[in-house]
Design an enzyme around this catalytic site. Structure first.
Site, PDB file in Angstrom:
ATOM      1  N   HIS A 204      35.286 -16.280   5.565  1.00 44.78           N
ATOM      2  CA  HIS A 204      34.687 -14.722   6.653  1.00 44.78           C
ATOM      3  C   HIS A 204      33.404 -14.146   6.662  1.00 44.78           C
ATOM      4  O   HIS A 204      32.585 -14.964   5.406  1.00 44.78           O
ATOM      5  CB  HIS A 204      36.081 -13.441   6.333  1.00 44.78           C
ATOM      6  CG  HIS A 204      35.105 -12.718   5.449  1.00 44.78           C
ATOM      7  ND1 HIS A 204      36.219 -13.045   4.282  1.00 44.78           N
ATOM      8  CD2 HIS A 204      34.327 -11.696   4.619  1.00 44.78           C
ATOM      9  CE1 HIS A 204      36.109 -12.081   2.818  1.00 44.78           C
ATOM     10  NE2 HIS A 204      34.849 -11.304   3.568  1.00 44.78           N
TER      11      HIS A 204
ATOM     12  N   TYR B 277      30.547  -9.906  -5.529  1.00 41.05           N
ATOM     13  CA  TYR B 277      29.704  -9.778  -4.723  1.00 41.05           C
ATOM     14  C   TYR B 277      28.232 -10.192  -5.302  1.00 41.05           C
ATOM     15  O   TYR B 277      27.923  -9.860  -6.140  1.00 41.05           O
ATOM     16  CB  TYR B 277      29.033  -8.208  -3.668  1.00 41.05           C
ATOM     17  CG  TYR B 277      30.013  -7.866  -2.659  1.00 41.05           C
ATOM     18  CD1 TYR B 277      29.828  -8.994  -1.545  1.00 41.05           C
ATOM     19  CD2 TYR B 277      31.396  -7.483  -2.828  1.00 41.05           C
ATOM     20  CE1 TYR B 277      30.554  -8.673  -0.677  1.00 41.05           C
ATOM     21  CE2 TYR B 277      31.263  -7.169  -1.605  1.00 41.05           C
ATOM     22  CZ  TYR B 277      31.467  -7.554  -0.784  1.00 41.05           C
ATOM     23  OH  TYR B 277      32.685  -7.035   0.416  1.00 41.05           O
TER      24      TYR B 277
ATOM     25  N   GLU C 261      29.972 -14.086  -1.081  1.00 40.04           N
ATOM     26  CA  GLU C 261      31.373 -13.149  -1.813  1.00 40.04           C
ATOM     27  C   GLU C 261      32.331 -14.226  -2.194  1.00 40.04           C
ATOM     28  O   GLU C 261      32.599 -15.062  -1.545  1.00 40.04           O
ATOM     29  CB  GLU C 261      31.776 -12.569  -0.418  1.00 40.04           C
ATOM     30  CG  GLU C 261      33.172 -11.133  -1.912  1.00 40.04           C
ATOM     31  CD  GLU C 261      34.109 -10.410  -0.410  1.00 40.04           C
ATOM     32  OE1 GLU C 261      34.619  -9.889  -0.451  1.00 40.04           O
ATOM     33  OE2 GLU C 261      33.664 -11.266   0.874  1.00 40.04           O
TER      34      GLU C 261
END
Length: 304
Positions: A148, A252, A262
């Protein structure tokens, strides 16, 4: 409507050799093409030609690509985007190497979004006939796939409405200033399938990116990834820790150009009838970093 997933992200980097070392040797992505100042990568469990494009010359995101299920979906999304007021143009097969016909649009957030139906199939590293669980000779973290991204814009609500109208996305979680109907929206997490968030939108610079993420299998892999980052002196922003929002496990970290990456494992599954979760601004520390329950300044101010 047929958006299936975030298919690729095209990022800018300042030094290609440093970037190649990071994405190939730390993250373990496979280089599938190099031409001019660009390099194309895929994860070991991705079957399409690429999911990450790196281009030397700057920092930040150039564009996102979204794959649709049916060719007719492209025209449907084009009409919906135009009705919303977005700038839309057609793109031809070959405009992006190994990517078929599609459309290119700029939405309210200022990001370039491409929608396509076909990409040359490259195949996973374990194949599709009696496959092994993973490749024997993984490099570094061995990230299997792109998961994502989180884009930024000063007007989160408008971009949220754009994604709903054009991509048939729905919001799984959000952060609002209060629980009142007229509250300002700080961030939303959105999808149109069982992946809990394909894209998140955060209040920040127009056309910016906060991070893009690669999926890992479990908490142990997230911890191992952090160990490898420490071995390579890769700057870690936060983690390993857990999110309250999405309930995912995370680290992260930054690539050599300063783009935030990430690695992400677990997290909720989404369903259209699952009630949306709302967080308020006073609890956003718990929502983002469930254990520490506070944000570091770098996490809230660094975008590319």
């Amino acid at each position: 409507m047929g958006i299936m997933r975030l298919g690729y992200i095209h990022m800018k980097v300042t030094d290609m050799e440093e970037a190649k070392n990071h994405y190939a040797n730390l993250l373990g992505l496979y280089e599938v093409k190099a031409e001019g100042n660009k390099v194309w990568y895929k994860g070991w469990d991705e079957w399409d030609h690429h999911s990450v494009v790196l281009e030397e010359g700057g920092v930040g995101v150039t564009k996102f690509g979204y794959k649709v299920e049916y060719e007719d979906d492209i025209a449907e999304i084009e009409k919906k985007a135009q009705a919303f007021g977005a700038t839309v143009e057609r793109m031809s097969a070959g405009d992006n190497p190994e990517v078929g016909d599609g459309i290119r649009m700029v939405g309210p957030s200022g990001h370039t979004l491409e929608v396509y139906h076909s990409m040359t199939e490259y195949g996973t590293e374990v194949g599709t006939h009696n496959p092994e669980a993973f490749p024997r000779h993984l490099v570094g973290i061995g990230a299997p796939c792109l998961d994502h991204a989180l884009m930024s814009t000063p007007n989160v609500k408008e971009q949220e409405e754009f994604f709903k109208a054009t991509f048939d996305y729905f919001t799984t979680e959000r952060v609002d200033t209060t629980l009142e109907d007229d509250a300002d929206t700080i961030a939303v997490w959105m999808t149109n399938n069982n992946i809990y968030h394909q894209m998140a939108v955060l209040n920040g610079p127009q056309g910016g990116i906060h991070h893009f993420a690669f999926r890992l299998e479990d908490w142990n892999e997230v911890g191992r990834a952090a160990d490898l980052m420490a071995m390579d002196d890769t700057p870690i922003d936060i983690g390993p820790t857990r999110h309250g929002i999405t309930r995912g496990r995370t680290v992260y970290f930054f690539d050599p150009s300063g783009n935030r990456n990430e690695v992400f494992a677990g997290g909720l599954m989404s369903h259209r009838d699952r009630p949306m979760v709302t967080w308020t601004a006073d609890q956003v520390g718990k929502g983002i970093f469930y254990h520490a329950r506070e944000l570091n300044e770098r996490f809230t101010t660094v975008f590319t």
